[in-house]
Design an enzyme around this catalytic site. Structure first.
Site, PDB file in Angstrom:
ATOM      1  N   GLY A 192       0.787  -1.241   0.000  1.00  0.00           N
ATOM      2  CA  GLY A 192       0.000   0.000   0.000  1.00  0.00           C
ATOM      3  C   GLY A 192       0.813   1.281   0.000  1.00  0.00           C
ATOM      4  O   GLY A 192       0.329   2.323   0.442  1.00  0.00           O
ATOM      5  N   SER A 193       2.032   1.244  -0.545  1.00  0.00           N
ATOM      6  CA  SER A 193       2.810   2.495  -0.541  1.00  0.00           C
ATOM      7  C   SER A 193       2.202   3.535  -1.485  1.00  0.00           C
ATOM      8  O   SER A 193       2.299   4.737  -1.230  1.00  0.00           O
ATOM      9  CB  SER A 193       4.279   2.229  -0.885  1.00  0.00           C
ATOM     10  OG  SER A 193       4.424   1.811  -2.210  1.00  0.00           O
ATOM     11  N   ASN A 194       1.561   3.090  -2.559  1.00  0.00           N
ATOM     12  CA  ASN A 194       0.883   4.055  -3.440  1.00  0.00           C
ATOM     13  C   ASN A 194      -0.378   4.614  -2.785  1.00  0.00           C
ATOM     14  O   ASN A 194      -0.729   5.776  -2.994  1.00  0.00           O
ATOM     15  CB  ASN A 194       0.557   3.416  -4.794  1.00  0.00           C
ATOM     16  CG  ASN A 194       1.778   3.361  -5.686  1.00  0.00           C
ATOM     17  OD1 ASN A 194       2.165   4.367  -6.264  1.00  0.00           O
ATOM     18  ND2 ASN A 194       2.407   2.197  -5.759  1.00  0.00           N
ATOM     19  N   LYS A 219     -16.477 -14.946  -8.542  1.00  0.00           N
ATOM     20  CA  LYS A 219     -15.847 -13.647  -8.769  1.00  0.00           C
ATOM     21  C   LYS A 219     -16.905 -12.576  -9.054  1.00  0.00           C
ATOM     22  O   LYS A 219     -16.824 -11.450  -8.579  1.00  0.00           O
ATOM     23  CB  LYS A 219     -14.891 -13.775  -9.952  1.00  0.00           C
ATOM     24  CG  LYS A 219     -14.133 -12.527 -10.268  1.00  0.00           C
ATOM     25  CD  LYS A 219     -13.168 -12.782 -11.409  1.00  0.00           C
ATOM     26  CE  LYS A 219     -12.523 -11.505 -11.890  1.00  0.00           C
ATOM     27  NZ  LYS A 219     -11.703 -10.854 -10.885  1.00  0.00           N
ATOM     28  N   MET A 266      -4.194  -6.871  -7.139  1.00  0.00           N
ATOM     29  CA  MET A 266      -3.698  -7.927  -8.013  1.00  0.00           C
ATOM     30  C   MET A 266      -4.810  -8.854  -8.515  1.00  0.00           C
ATOM     31  O   MET A 266      -4.601 -10.061  -8.645  1.00  0.00           O
ATOM     32  CB  MET A 266      -2.590  -8.711  -7.286  1.00  0.00           C
ATOM     33  CG  MET A 266      -1.450  -7.823  -6.822  1.00  0.00           C
ATOM     34  SD  MET A 266      -0.849  -6.662  -8.093  1.00  0.00           S
ATOM     35  CE  MET A 266       0.658  -7.451  -8.522  1.00  0.00           C
ATOM     36  N   ARG A 267      -5.968  -8.273  -8.813  1.00  0.00           N
ATOM     37  CA  ARG A 267      -7.054  -9.074  -9.402  1.00  0.00           C
ATOM     38  C   ARG A 267      -7.658  -8.306 -10.570  1.00  0.00           C
ATOM     39  O   ARG A 267      -7.731  -7.067 -10.516  1.00  0.00           O
ATOM     40  CB  ARG A 267      -8.165  -9.310  -8.372  1.00  0.00           C
ATOM     41  CG  ARG A 267      -7.835 -10.327  -7.309  1.00  0.00           C
ATOM     42  CD  ARG A 267      -8.957 -10.388  -6.295  1.00  0.00           C
ATOM     43  NE  ARG A 267     -10.207 -10.848  -6.877  1.00  0.00           N
ATOM     44  CZ  ARG A 267     -10.537 -12.122  -7.026  1.00  0.00           C
ATOM     45  NH1 ARG A 267      -9.721 -13.069  -6.628  1.00  0.00           N
ATOM     46  NH2 ARG A 267     -11.689 -12.450  -7.564  1.00  0.00           N
ATOM     47  N   LEU A 268      -8.117  -9.052 -11.561  1.00  0.00           N
ATOM     48  CA  LEU A 268      -8.844  -8.409 -12.661  1.00  0.00           C
ATOM     49  C   LEU A 268     -10.253  -8.078 -12.187  1.00  0.00           C
ATOM     50  O   LEU A 268     -10.857  -8.850 -11.434  1.00  0.00           O
ATOM     51  CB  LEU A 268      -8.949  -9.363 -13.854  1.00  0.00           C
ATOM     52  CG  LEU A 268      -7.742  -9.480 -14.771  1.00  0.00           C
ATOM     53  CD1 LEU A 268      -8.035 -10.487 -15.872  1.00  0.00           C
ATOM     54  CD2 LEU A 268      -7.384  -8.130 -15.364  1.00  0.00           C
ATOM     55  N   HIS A 287       0.876   0.414 -13.318  1.00  0.00           N
ATOM     56  CA  HIS A 287       1.555  -0.853 -13.612  1.00  0.00           C
ATOM     57  C   HIS A 287       3.049  -0.576 -13.782  1.00  0.00           C
ATOM     58  O   HIS A 287       3.423   0.383 -14.460  1.00  0.00           O
ATOM     59  CB  HIS A 287       0.968  -1.470 -14.887  1.00  0.00           C
ATOM     60  CG  HIS A 287       1.538  -2.812 -15.202  1.00  0.00           C
ATOM     61  ND1 HIS A 287       1.173  -3.952 -14.507  1.00  0.00           N
ATOM     62  CD2 HIS A 287       2.465  -3.201 -16.105  1.00  0.00           C
ATOM     63  CE1 HIS A 287       1.856  -4.981 -14.993  1.00  0.00           C
ATOM     64  NE2 HIS A 287       2.647  -4.553 -15.952  1.00  0.00           N
TER      65      HIS A 287
END
Ligand code: GAR
Length: 190
Positions: free
Chosen positions: A12-14, A65, A90-92, A109
């Site tokens: 979570g640095s962003n 999903k 990290m999931r679509l 990305h």
């Protein structure tokens, strides 16, 4: 003031860079919530420290999903989100969720797309012994890292060392991502 929801799976640095940019008056938005898919993610702790609501959607807790993404959409709408900001998520996303926020879902990305889509983009670039690295900020569409590109920031290095490259990438991400989100929000308001 626009409402943004951050999606994160890990450190979570962003996410932290967005929090800090808001505190310093560089991002004119409110983070109304964090969507996270991993209970151990440090992003959750960052949210707690900063009083930001968290909704945890672990894959194992949902029958499918699509059901999970319906619940995520419901949560984002409940928070009255204007923008969904993916920061190491990290999931679509399901098409249904993407279609609910046309051109209002953004991802970062760690490669110069269309090169090195998907997992471990830095590792993929290192395997090719690339000397140019960089990041891409793009709208999210239904493909994997295929959406329209908003900004790319390249840098050159002859130090083909993962730690060195990731450190440089993170610095650039933390400078660039909040500024780009702010620009999108400001442009929408004029
Ligand atoms: C960032 O480097 C971001 O570019 C990358 O995950 C990292 C998350 O770091 N995203 C992807 O690889 C998306 N495919 P953070 O959790 O410290 O913000």
């Amino acid at each position: 003031m626009k409402n943004i929801v951050i999606f994160a799976s890990g450190f979570g640095s962003n996410f932290q860079a967005m929090i800090d940019a808001i505190k310093h008056g560089k991002l004119h938005a409110t983070i109304v919530g964090l969507i996270c898919d991993r209970s151990g993610a440090y992003a959750i702790e960052r949210a707690r420290i900063n009083g930001i609501p968290v909704a945890l959607f672990e894959r194992s807790a949902s029958p499918s999903k699509v059901e999970m993404d319906k619940a995520i959409l419901n949560q984002c709408q409940g928070w009255q989100a204007d923008w969904l900001v993916l920061a190491g998520y990290m999931r679509l996303l399901s098409p249904m969720l993407i279609q609910a926020y046309p051109r209002h879902i953004v991802n970062i990305h760690p490669s110069l797309l269309p090169k090195y889509r998907g997992l471990d983009a830095v590792g993929q670039a290192l395997n090719q012994k690339d000397s140019i690295y960089g990041l891409t900020i793009h709208y999210v569409d239904e493909g994997m890292d295929t959406g329209e590109i908003i900004v790319q920031v390249p840098f050159e290095t002859d130090q083909l060392d993962r730690d060195h490259i990731e450190k440089r990438l993170h610095q650039l991400e933390h400078q660039t991502y909040p500024a780009v989100i702010n620009k999108l929000i400001v442009e929408e308001s004029v």
